[in-house]
Design an enzyme around this catalytic site. Structure first.
Site, PDB file in Angstrom:
ATOM      1  N   ARG A  20     122.547 -12.226  48.471  1.00 55.93           N
ATOM      2  CA  ARG A  20     123.339 -12.629  49.634  1.00 55.93           C
ATOM      3  C   ARG A  20     123.960 -14.021  49.490  1.00 55.93           C
ATOM      4  NH1 ARG A  20     118.461 -10.829  53.556  1.00 55.93           N
ATOM      5  NH2 ARG A  20     117.348 -11.063  51.569  1.00 55.93           N
ATOM      6  N   GLY A 140     111.272 -10.265  59.347  1.00 53.20           N
ATOM      7  CA  GLY A 140     110.205  -9.321  59.679  1.00 53.20           C
ATOM      8  C   GLY A 140     109.585  -9.722  61.015  1.00 53.20           C
TER       9      GLY A 140
HETATM   10  C1  UD1 Z   1     111.102 -11.939  53.647  1.00 56.40           C
HETATM   11  C2  UD1 Z   1     110.024 -11.138  54.373  1.00 56.40           C
HETATM   12  C3  UD1 Z   1     110.353 -11.171  55.882  1.00 56.40           C
HETATM   13  C4  UD1 Z   1     110.397 -12.604  56.374  1.00 56.40           C
HETATM   14  C5  UD1 Z   1     111.378 -13.438  55.542  1.00 56.40           C
HETATM   15  C6  UD1 Z   1     111.210 -14.900  55.886  1.00 56.40           C
HETATM   16  C7  UD1 Z   1     109.411  -9.390  52.775  1.00 56.40           C
HETATM   17  C8  UD1 Z   1     109.432  -7.948  52.476  1.00 56.40           C
HETATM   18  N1  UD1 Z   1     110.042  -9.778  53.888  1.00 56.40           N
HETATM   19  O1  UD1 Z   1     112.357 -11.323  53.876  1.00 56.40           O
HETATM   20  O2  UD1 Z   1     109.338 -10.463  56.613  1.00 56.40           O
HETATM   21  O3  UD1 Z   1     110.761 -12.634  57.754  1.00 56.40           O
HETATM   22  O4  UD1 Z   1     111.111 -13.295  54.128  1.00 56.40           O
HETATM   23  O5  UD1 Z   1     112.216 -15.669  55.309  1.00 56.40           O
HETATM   24  O6  UD1 Z   1     108.803 -10.131  52.048  1.00 56.40           O
HETATM   25  N2  UD1 Z   1     111.147 -12.167  45.697  1.00 56.40           N
HETATM   26  C9  UD1 Z   1     110.723 -12.065  44.394  1.00 56.40           C
HETATM   27  N3  UD1 Z   1     110.876 -10.872  43.757  1.00 56.40           N
HETATM   28  C10 UD1 Z   1     111.399  -9.779  44.372  1.00 56.40           C
HETATM   29  C11 UD1 Z   1     111.838  -9.919  45.697  1.00 56.40           C
HETATM   30  C12 UD1 Z   1     111.692 -11.118  46.340  1.00 56.40           C
HETATM   31  O7  UD1 Z   1     110.244 -13.020  43.801  1.00 56.40           O
HETATM   32  O8  UD1 Z   1     111.458  -8.732  43.719  1.00 56.40           O
HETATM   33  C13 UD1 Z   1     110.991 -13.464  46.380  1.00 56.40           C
HETATM   34  C14 UD1 Z   1     112.324 -14.087  46.743  1.00 56.40           C
HETATM   35  O9  UD1 Z   1     112.771 -14.919  45.694  1.00 56.40           O
HETATM   36  C15 UD1 Z   1     111.990 -14.858  48.014  1.00 56.40           C
HETATM   37  C16 UD1 Z   1     110.826 -14.071  48.626  1.00 56.40           C
HETATM   38  O10 UD1 Z   1     110.310 -13.269  47.587  1.00 56.40           O
HETATM   39  O11 UD1 Z   1     111.554 -16.171  47.717  1.00 56.40           O
HETATM   40  C17 UD1 Z   1     111.262 -13.213  49.804  1.00 56.40           C
HETATM   41  O12 UD1 Z   1     112.294 -12.327  49.369  1.00 56.40           O
HETATM   42  P1  UD1 Z   1     113.652 -12.149  50.165  1.00 56.40           P
HETATM   43  O13 UD1 Z   1     114.440 -11.118  49.483  1.00 56.40           O
HETATM   44  O14 UD1 Z   1     114.275 -13.449  50.427  1.00 56.40           O
HETATM   45  O15 UD1 Z   1     113.083 -11.518  51.524  1.00 56.40           O
HETATM   46  P2  UD1 Z   1     113.668 -11.677  52.989  1.00 56.40           P
HETATM   47  O16 UD1 Z   1     114.650 -10.619  53.223  1.00 56.40           O
HETATM   48  O17 UD1 Z   1     114.089 -13.058  53.242  1.00 56.40           O
HETATM   49 MG    MG Z   2     114.401 -14.657  52.076  1.00 54.30          MG
END
Ligand code: UD1
Ligand code: MG
Length: 447
Positions: A20, A140
Site C-alpha cells: 500500500r 483488527g
Molecule cells: C495488522 C493486524 C491488525 C492490526 C494492525 C495494526 C494482522 C493479521 N493484522 O494489520 O489486526 O489492527 O496490524 O497496525 O496482523 N508482516 C510480515 N510478514 C508478512 C506479513 C506481515 O513480516 O507476511 C509484518 C509487516 O511487515 C507488518 C506487520 O507484520 O510490520 C503487520 O502486517 P500488515 O500487513 O501491516 O498488517 P495490517 O494490515 O496493518
Molecule cells: Mg500494518
C-alpha cells in the site's frame, strides 16, 4: 530508569510487502522524524533492555538488516502473513525464556512506558495492545468477554457488519509467555479473506485453551499503523507535535511551532529562538542562545552558543558552527567549520572549509571545492578578510589577518597579514565618452 527485562525477548515483524506504500523501498525504511521507521521500534525495544531482539525481514531486505544491526534478523522466505512472520522470528530467538514481545515494524510510535505496561499485563499468559482510533477502518477489532479479556481479534476484511462497529482496535503489539507461543503458532491456519496466517488468531486459539488475554489501551498517536503514505504523514504530524512541545518545554521559543520540523535526535539548548519554517534533519545539536532565522534548513551540524543562522540558510552535514558565529541569508555551508565569531552574512557557498576565528567572508564569496573528481579543502585564517564576490579555488590557504581584495579569484596560498588581489586593474580614460560620441556622430553623417 527501567529495570532491565532480562527475561524478555523481542520479535519485530518487518517482512511485509508494504504494497500500500507503492514504493521500491521496504516500508520500514521510510523516514519518520528523520529516522527510518524501524529504528523507532528498535530503540523502544532496546530501552526495555531485553535478552534479545530479532527483526523479521524478507529476502533481499539487506538494507533493513544493516539498519537494525547489531540485532539479529530472521528471514521469512515467503510473505504468508504476520503469523508466519512470527514463526520465522521465533526460530531466530535463541532459547527464549520468560516472555516474548511481538511488535510490528510499521507501528513505530509506541512509547517505552506503554511497552512496559503491556509486558507487565501479560502475567495472565498473554496481553495485547488496544486503541480506539477516530476511524477504525482497516484495523483488527478486539472482541472481549464480560471480564474484559480478549477472546478474539477479527480482521476488518473478515468482520461482520456488527463487528465493524466495535471501536476497540488492535494496535499490533502482543506479549506472551514464551512457553505458550510455539504451540499457538503451530495451530494457525490461513482460512480467511486474505489466505494469510494471521498472528491475531493466536488470541482466539489461546482463549480456547483457557489462556486469558488481557489488554491495555494506548493513546491514538502511539498506535498509528503505517500502511500508506497518508498514514505516514499522519504519524509524522503526531510525532512533530510531540517534538515541538518537547522543544518548548526544554526552553526553546518556536515562533510558529507548526512550521518547525524536527528530527528525533535534534538537541536544543536553552533560550534558542526558532523563527517560522525551519527544518532540522538528523544530527543537529544547537547550543544555548542560538537564533535560527526563518526558512533555514540544517542537518548534521553542531551550532555553538550565541550563533545566529539565516534567514534562508542551508547547513549541510559534517559542519560545525562556533560560538557567536553569524551566518546570514542565502549561505550554504557544507562539511565546513566556522570558528568563534566568524561571519558570512550574504550569498555564499562554503564547502570543505575551515574559517578562522573572527574571519569575515564577504558577500557572494564562493569556495570552489570540487575539481570534477575530488573535494579539496580551504583554510581561511583567524581575522582574515575575504572581499565580496571572491572565489577561493581549493586547495588554498588564506593566512591569519590576510586580506583578499573584492572580486578576486584566488588560486595560490595568501601569506598571513598580506593583501591578495587577483582581478584586472581598473583603467580610467579621461573624457572618453565625449570623444566616442563625436566619432559616432561623424560616421553616421558620412553614411
Ligand atoms: C495488522 C493486524 C491488525 C492490526 C494492525 C495494526 C494482522 C493479521 N493484522 O494489520 O489486526 O489492527 O496490524 O497496525 O496482523 N508482516 C510480515 N510478514 C508478512 C506479513 C506481515 O513480516 O507476511 C509484518 C509487516 O511487515 C507488518 C506487520 O507484520 O510490520 C503487520 O502486517 P500488515 O500487513 O501491516 O498488517 P495490517 O494490515 O496493518
Ligand atoms: Mg500494518
Amino acid at each position: 530508569m527501567l529495570t532491565p527485562m532480562s527475561d524478555l525477548n523481542c520479535i519485530i515483524l518487518a517482512a511485509g510487502k508494504g504494497t500500500r506504500m507503492k514504493s521500491d523501498m521496504p516500508k520500514v525504511l521510510h523516514a519518520l522524524g528523520g529516522w527510518p521507521m524501524i529504528r523507532h521500534v528498535v530503540k523502544s525495544c532496546e530501552a526495555l533492555e531485553p535478552a534479545q531482539i530479532t527483526v523479521v525481514i524478507a529476502p533481499g531486505m539487506g538494507d533493513v538488516a544493516k539498519e537494525v544491526a547489531p540485532h539479529a534478523t530472521s528471514v521469512q522466505e515467503k510473505q504468508l502473513g504476520s503469523g508466519d512472520a512470527a514463526r520465522a522470528g521465533l526460530k531466530g530467538l535463541k532459547d527464549p525464556k520468560g516472555k516474548i514481545l511481538i511488535l510490528a515494524g510499521d507501528v513505530p510510535l509506541i512509547s517505552v512506558d506503554t511497552l512496559q505496561a503491556l509486558v507487565e499485563e501479560a502475567e495472565t499468559g498473554m496481553s495485547v495492545l488496544g486503541f480506539t482510533p477516530m476511524d477504525p477502518t482497516g484495523y483488527g477489532r478486539l472482541i472481549t468477554d464480560d471480564d474484559l479479556f480478549v477472546t478474539e481479534i477479527i480482521e476488518e476484511r473478515d468482520a461482520s457488519a456488527g463487528q465493524k462497529n466495535i471501536a476497540l482496535c488492535n494496535a499490533g503489539a502482543y506479549c506472551i509467555d514464551a512457553k505458550l507461543l510455539p504451540n499457538l503458532l503451530d495451530k494457525l491456519s490461513n482460512s480467511n479473506a486474505q489466505k494469510e496466517f494471521y498472528l491475531t488468531d493466536i488470541v482466539s486459539l489461546a482463549a480456547k485453551s483457557g489462556i486469558k488475554c488481557a489488554y491495555i489501551e494506548a493513546p491514538i498517536y502511539e498506535t498509528i499503523g503505517i500502511n500508506s503514505r497518508s498514514q505516514l504523514a499522519e504519524a509524522e504530524g503526531e510525532l512533530q507535535n510531540y517534538l515541538r512541545a518537547k522543544a518548548m518545554f526544554e526552553g526553546a521559543s518556536l515562533l510558529d511551532p507548526m512550521t518547525t520540523y524536527f528530527a528525533m535526535d535534534t538537541k536544543l539548548g536553552q533560550d534558542v529562538i526558532i523563527e517560522p519554517g525551519v527544518f532540522f534533519g538528523p544530527g543537529v545539536v544547537i547550543g544555548d542562545k542560538v537564533t535560527i532565522h526563518a526558512y533555514s534548513y540544517l542537518e548534521g551540524v553542531t551550532v555553538e552558543r550565541g550563533a545566529s543562522i539565516g534567514p534562508f540558510a542551508r547547513i549541510r552535514p559534517h559542519s560545525h558552527i562556533g560560538e557567536d558565529v553569524s551566518i546570514g541569508n542565502f549561505i550554504e555551508v557544507n562539511r565546513s567549520t566556522l570558528k568563534a565569531g566568524a561571519k558570512s552574512k550574504h550569498l555564499s557557498y562554503l564547502g570543505d572549509a575551515v574559517i578562522g576565528e573572527k574571519a569575515n567572508i564577504g558577500a557572494g564569496t564562493v569556495i570552489a571545492n570540487y575539481d570534477g573528481f575530488d573535494k579539496l579543502s580551504t583554510e581561511v585564517g583567524k581575522d582574515a578578510f575575504v572581499g565580496s564576490n571572491s572565489t577561493l579555488i581549493a586547495p588554498v590557504k588564506i593566512g591569519d589577518g590576510a586580506y583578499v581584495g573584492a572580486a578576486s579569484a584566488i588560486t595560490e596560498d595568501v601569506p598571513a597579514g598580506s593583501l591578495a588581489l587577483a582581478r584586472a586593474r581598473t583603467i580610467i580614460r579621461d573624457g572618453w565618452a565625449a570623444l566616442r560620441n563625436k566619432e559616432k556622430t561623424k560616421t553616421k553623417k558620412a553614411g
